[in-house]
Design a protein around this motif. Sequence first.
Motif, PDB file in Angstrom:
ATOM      1  N   UNK A 144       0.837  -1.201   0.000  1.00 45.30           N
ATOM      2  CA  UNK A 144       0.000   0.000   0.000  1.00 45.30           C
ATOM      3  C   UNK A 144       0.873   1.253   0.000  1.00 45.30           C
ATOM      4  N   UNK A 145       1.949   1.189   0.779  1.00 45.28           N
ATOM      5  CA  UNK A 145       2.875   2.313   0.905  1.00 45.28           C
ATOM      6  C   UNK A 145       3.538   2.613  -0.440  1.00 45.28           C
ATOM      7  N   UNK A 146       4.040   1.557  -1.071  1.00 44.75           N
ATOM      8  CA  UNK A 146       4.704   1.728  -2.368  1.00 44.75           C
ATOM      9  C   UNK A 146       3.710   2.215  -3.423  1.00 44.75           C
ATOM     10  N   UNK A 147       2.478   1.707  -3.365  1.00 49.82           N
ATOM     11  CA  UNK A 147       1.469   2.107  -4.346  1.00 49.82           C
ATOM     12  C   UNK A 147       1.141   3.594  -4.220  1.00 49.82           C
ATOM     13  N   UNK A 148       1.157   4.127  -2.986  1.00 51.92           N
ATOM     14  CA  UNK A 148       0.959   5.561  -2.758  1.00 51.92           C
ATOM     15  C   UNK A 148       2.027   6.378  -3.467  1.00 51.92           C
ATOM     16  N   UNK A 149       3.200   5.815  -3.590  1.00 54.73           N
ATOM     17  CA  UNK A 149       4.311   6.566  -4.171  1.00 54.73           C
ATOM     18  C   UNK A 149       4.405   6.352  -5.682  1.00 54.73           C
ATOM     19  N   UNK A 150       4.333   5.095  -6.126  1.00 56.36           N
ATOM     20  CA  UNK A 150       4.525   4.847  -7.556  1.00 56.36           C
ATOM     21  C   UNK A 150       3.208   4.878  -8.335  1.00 56.36           C
ATOM     22  N   UNK A 151       2.072   4.833  -7.650  1.00 56.49           N
ATOM     23  CA  UNK A 151       0.793   5.021  -8.312  1.00 56.49           C
ATOM     24  C   UNK A 151       0.108   3.764  -8.812  1.00 56.49           C
ATOM     25  N   UNK A 152       0.876   2.731  -9.149  1.00 58.35           N
ATOM     26  CA  UNK A 152       0.198   1.538  -9.667  1.00 58.35           C
ATOM     27  C   UNK A 152       0.497   0.320  -8.798  1.00 58.35           C
ATOM     28  N   UNK A 153      -0.553  -0.434  -8.458  1.00 61.32           N
ATOM     29  CA  UNK A 153      -0.354  -1.612  -7.604  1.00 61.32           C
ATOM     30  C   UNK A 153       0.622  -2.630  -8.200  1.00 61.32           C
ATOM     31  N   UNK A 154       0.606  -2.791  -9.526  1.00 61.97           N
ATOM     32  CA  UNK A 154       1.495  -3.784 -10.134  1.00 61.97           C
ATOM     33  C   UNK A 154       2.961  -3.371  -9.963  1.00 61.97           C
ATOM     34  N   UNK A 155       3.214  -2.079 -10.189  1.00 62.60           N
ATOM     35  CA  UNK A 155       4.588  -1.605  -9.999  1.00 62.60           C
ATOM     36  C   UNK A 155       4.976  -1.650  -8.530  1.00 62.60           C
ATOM     37  N   UNK A 156       4.006  -1.376  -7.675  1.00 61.81           N
ATOM     38  CA  UNK A 156       4.266  -1.420  -6.234  1.00 61.81           C
ATOM     39  C   UNK A 156       4.708  -2.830  -5.836  1.00 61.81           C
ATOM     40  N   UNK A 157       4.064  -3.832  -6.419  1.00 59.31           N
ATOM     41  CA  UNK A 157       4.427  -5.218  -6.094  1.00 59.31           C
ATOM     42  C   UNK A 157       5.878  -5.506  -6.473  1.00 59.31           C
ATOM     43  N   UNK A 158       6.326  -4.969  -7.606  1.00 69.34           N
ATOM     44  CA  UNK A 158       7.728  -5.160  -8.001  1.00 69.34           C
ATOM     45  C   UNK A 158       8.660  -4.472  -7.007  1.00 69.34           C
ATOM     46  N   UNK A 159       8.278  -3.249  -6.619  1.00 65.63           N
ATOM     47  CA  UNK A 159       9.093  -2.493  -5.671  1.00 65.63           C
ATOM     48  C   UNK A 159       9.208  -3.245  -4.339  1.00 65.63           C
ATOM     49  N   UNK A 160       8.104  -3.811  -3.887  1.00 63.42           N
ATOM     50  CA  UNK A 160       8.114  -4.514  -2.597  1.00 63.42           C
ATOM     51  C   UNK A 160       8.950  -5.791  -2.694  1.00 63.42           C
ATOM     52  N   UNK A 161       8.847  -6.461  -3.824  1.00 62.48           N
ATOM     53  CA  UNK A 161       9.654  -7.661  -4.023  1.00 62.48           C
ATOM     54  C   UNK A 161      11.151  -7.313  -3.940  1.00 62.48           C
TER      55      UNK A 161
END
Lengths: 202, 195
Positions: free
Chosen positions: B50-67
């Motif tokens: 959720x945190x990453x999605x707030x920053x990068x805007x897209x849940x799919x990209x957020x998932x990559x960032x979290x990984x």
Amino acid sequence: MNDLTRTQLDCEKSLDELSDYLSRDRTPYDESIETCPECLNALEALERLGPLSRDLLAEDAAALPPLSDSWIGRIMTNIHREMRSGRSVPISHSDPHVTVTVTEGAIRALIRAAGDAVTGILVGRCELLGDLDTVDAPITVRVTASIAWGESVPGLADEVRVQVYRALAQHTQIRVVSVDVAIEDVHIAERGDAPSSEGERP
Amino acid sequence: MIVAMRARTGKTSPQSLTAAGDVILVARAIDGDSLAFETLIRRYAPIMRAYAARIVGSPAEADDVVQDSFFLAWQRLPDIRDGAAVRAWLMRIVSRQAFTHLRRRRADVPLPLATLSSTDSRQPEQVAVRNAQFSALSAALDRLPDDQRQCWLLREVAELSYREIAEELAISPASVRGKLARARASVGADMEAWR
């Protein structure tokens, strides 16, 4: 800073001023703010923004599709490539041409498994102190653990000590001189791992 | 001939580790227990996504960032000073990774910010007010300049201290305080429009 934040309340204070005041933990005490109902209202609204942000993120998290096993699996696969196996511990063999070693990581896993097998115990850190590279060198094992709420610390710590000794004697040739167990956390047991003194739980 | 011995893992499964506190899980993960690390992933990945999605805007990209954040976390875990603070430590990593990702992407192809829907199907009436508040806050956070948004999320969601944020962003604590005050005032003013 933008036009809106410079907007003044009816009492002529701006949101910028009030937000600054909050950032200073409302010190030094400003009577013109603390006695003005409008300022107090605005301060309260501003203070709510932090908790509201946490709630928003929790809401975002709940709204996301659940974690897929393949997503976690990708992380785990990469991690297994970088296992921290530690030192290699020699084990003697009747055939001098055969070298048998066991990794420090495997020994720690063995210690964790032995300790975890004690109901009410979850092992944390395992340290093997001593010269592991030399067969028969004296080794001290230091283990930290978490204990289920309501269990007896001395009783379970002793049991962990016994189980760790036994497992190491059975599976390795390490000469263990002592096993030190430090209980450093408490957890609430899950069902099936319940403490014997059920009634004492909060 | 080298014979490697692998200890059997006994009864421990991710299920039975879920009761363990962060200190224990971190200690085990440092010792190489991947199940303990997996338990940490399951515990903190949702808020990190959720945190990453707030920053990068897209849940799919957020998932990559979290990984990526978790790969990094595994490597750096032995450096962690306090296992009890692993949540804040992970949030710091994901914040850094997300902003790095954002900068790289902006230098590349600009993507429109996807709107994160915080939909809730329960009791429509009570939820409506809450949702209106959330979407006003959500929009207000999106409008903040990057540096303020970063400070705000590190302070209010990752729950870092001023000193930790200053250290993280290589700026002074006074400037962290200033950015947070600006952010709070802007978000407050935006929310005022909703109230």
